[in-house]
Write a protein that holds these residues in place. Structure first.
Motif, PDB file in Angstrom:
ATOM      1  N   GLN A 145      78.803  14.448  16.454  1.00  0.00           N
ATOM      2  CA  GLN A 145      78.134  13.176  16.200  1.00  0.00           C
ATOM      3  C   GLN A 145      79.088  12.045  16.544  1.00  0.00           C
ATOM      4  OE1 GLN A 145      76.870  12.050  12.168  1.00  0.00           O
ATOM      5  NE2 GLN A 145      75.191  10.879  13.068  1.00  0.00           N
ATOM      6  N   ILE A 146      78.607  11.104  17.337  1.00  0.00           N
ATOM      7  CA  ILE A 146      79.361   9.895  17.644  1.00  0.00           C
ATOM      8  C   ILE A 146      78.784   8.790  16.780  1.00  0.00           C
ATOM      9  CG2 ILE A 146      80.064   8.288  19.434  1.00  0.00           C
ATOM     10  CD1 ILE A 146      81.162  11.163  19.691  1.00  0.00           C
TER      11      ILE A 146
ATOM     12  N   SER B 245      73.000  25.694   0.890  1.00  0.00           N
ATOM     13  CA  SER B 245      73.884  24.659   0.353  1.00  0.00           C
ATOM     14  C   SER B 245      73.983  23.531   1.364  1.00  0.00           C
ATOM     15  CB  SER B 245      75.283  25.221   0.069  1.00  0.00           C
ATOM     16  OG  SER B 245      75.239  26.219  -0.924  1.00  0.00           O
ATOM     17  N   VAL B 246      74.006  22.299   0.864  1.00  0.00           N
ATOM     18  CA  VAL B 246      74.163  21.128   1.701  1.00  0.00           C
ATOM     19  C   VAL B 246      75.344  20.308   1.185  1.00  0.00           C
ATOM     20  CG1 VAL B 246      73.111  18.998   2.559  1.00  0.00           C
ATOM     21  CG2 VAL B 246      71.700  21.059   2.245  1.00  0.00           C
ATOM     22  N   TYR B 247      76.258  20.004   2.046  1.00  0.00           N
ATOM     23  CA  TYR B 247      77.430  19.207   1.696  1.00  0.00           C
ATOM     24  C   TYR B 247      77.325  17.878   2.447  1.00  0.00           C
ATOM     25  CZ  TYR B 247      79.388  23.430  -0.338  1.00  0.00           C
ATOM     26  OH  TYR B 247      79.603  24.559  -1.100  1.00  0.00           O
TER      27      TYR B 247
ATOM     28  N   ARG C 282      74.278   9.772   9.067  1.00  0.00           N
ATOM     29  CA  ARG C 282      75.431  10.621   9.316  1.00  0.00           C
ATOM     30  C   ARG C 282      75.033  12.074   9.089  1.00  0.00           C
ATOM     31  NH1 ARG C 282      80.180   8.207   5.703  1.00  0.00           N
ATOM     32  NH2 ARG C 282      78.461   8.135   4.193  1.00  0.00           N
ATOM     33  N   LYS C 283      75.465  12.944   9.981  1.00  0.00           N
ATOM     34  CA  LYS C 283      75.094  14.347   9.852  1.00  0.00           C
ATOM     35  C   LYS C 283      75.810  15.009   8.683  1.00  0.00           C
ATOM     36  CE  LYS C 283      73.867  15.180  14.694  1.00  0.00           C
ATOM     37  NZ  LYS C 283      74.103  16.019  15.893  1.00  0.00           N
TER      38      LYS C 283
ATOM     39  N   ALA D 239      73.287  18.374  10.512  1.00  0.00           N
ATOM     40  CA  ALA D 239      72.107  17.508  10.651  1.00  0.00           C
ATOM     41  C   ALA D 239      72.079  16.496   9.510  1.00  0.00           C
ATOM     42  CB  ALA D 239      70.826  18.335  10.646  1.00  0.00           C
ATOM     43  N   ASP D 240      71.393  15.383   9.729  1.00  0.00           N
ATOM     44  CA  ASP D 240      71.277  14.320   8.740  1.00  0.00           C
ATOM     45  C   ASP D 240      70.185  14.674   7.732  1.00  0.00           C
ATOM     46  OD1 ASP D 240      71.288  12.005   7.280  1.00  0.00           O
ATOM     47  OD2 ASP D 240      70.386  10.762   8.850  1.00  0.00           O
TER      48      ASP D 240
END
Length: 223
Positions: free
Chosen positions: A155-156, A218-220, A206-207, A199-200
């Motif tokens: 990701q930029i 799980s999502v961090y 932001r991803k 992924a966002d």
């Protein structure tokens, strides 16, 4: 309705990439282990395609689409660590071929733009590398930890420009555009066969880091 059918010499190694052809029409760029194809909407090969590859391909084609008249370049991992580049007509890139790495490529080459320059993200069996267009490596190769899980991503973003590669044990190598890097550990299940996505999820542009093992997800994210 079936528009056309054709027989190929082998299995397509990855999803075809859409390509804008001269005159504004569209075609599909893809490769088998032996040849690189560019097919128009009528199912016909364009120009001098198909192109026979110098070595057996190990990845699908990665396409770098440019804004200027060059159109696009395509890159394919072959053999035991070779990366071949082709121009839009299927000619080998004179200033590139081949770049040889210490280990075979695992995934198609990825193209991204940063600070008005073009870069190629390359991941082999043991390292992550970034090449600048018309130049060499942007920074030394970054060693990877163990078998990878899913293709590399990036990701930029003004706050967090970075490239990521995850291992099957949930360890994510996070690399910024200067080559500085650190590891994240994503705890999920038994951390033996983790599937990873970047992924966002929180809708902050932001991803985020997503890990799945079995039925546990799980999502961090960022604070």
């Amino acid at each position: 309705e079936v528009l056309w059918k054709r027989r190929l010499e082998g299995r397509i190694l990855d999803d075809p990439a859409p390509v804008q052809l001269p005159g504004g029409s569209w075609g599909m760029l893809f490769n088998t282990s032996d040849q690189l194809h560019l097919i128009n909407k009528r199912g016909e090969e364009v120009g001098s395609y198909p192109i026979r590859l110098p070595e057996e391909a190990t990845t699908g084609v990665g396409m770098a689409q440019y804004q200027e008249r060059d159109g696009f370049n395509s890159f394919i991992g072959c053999g035991q660590g070779a990366v071949y580049g082709f121009d839009r007509d299927g000619n080998l890139l004179a200033d590139w071929n081949p770049r040889r790495l210490k280990a075979p490529l695992l995934y198609p080459v990825r193209h991204f733009q940063y600070d008005f320059k073009d870069y190629l993200l390359v991941v082999s069996k043991d390292s992550l590398l970034v090449f600048q267009r018309y130049s060499g490596r942007r920074f030394p190769a970054v060693a990877l930890d163990g078998a990878t899980s899913g293709s590399p991503d990036f990701q930029i973003h003004p706050l967090s420009s970075r490239m990521v590669v995850a291992s099957e044990t949930g360890r994510v190598k996070v690399v910024n555009t200067e080559g500085q890097h650190f590891n994240l550990f994503l705890k999920v299940g038994a951390n033996r066969a983790v599937r990873f996505a970047f992924a966002d999820v929180t809708c902050d542009d932001r991803k985020d880091y997503i890990a799945l093992e079995g039925q546990q997800l799980s999502v961090y994210t960022y604070e």
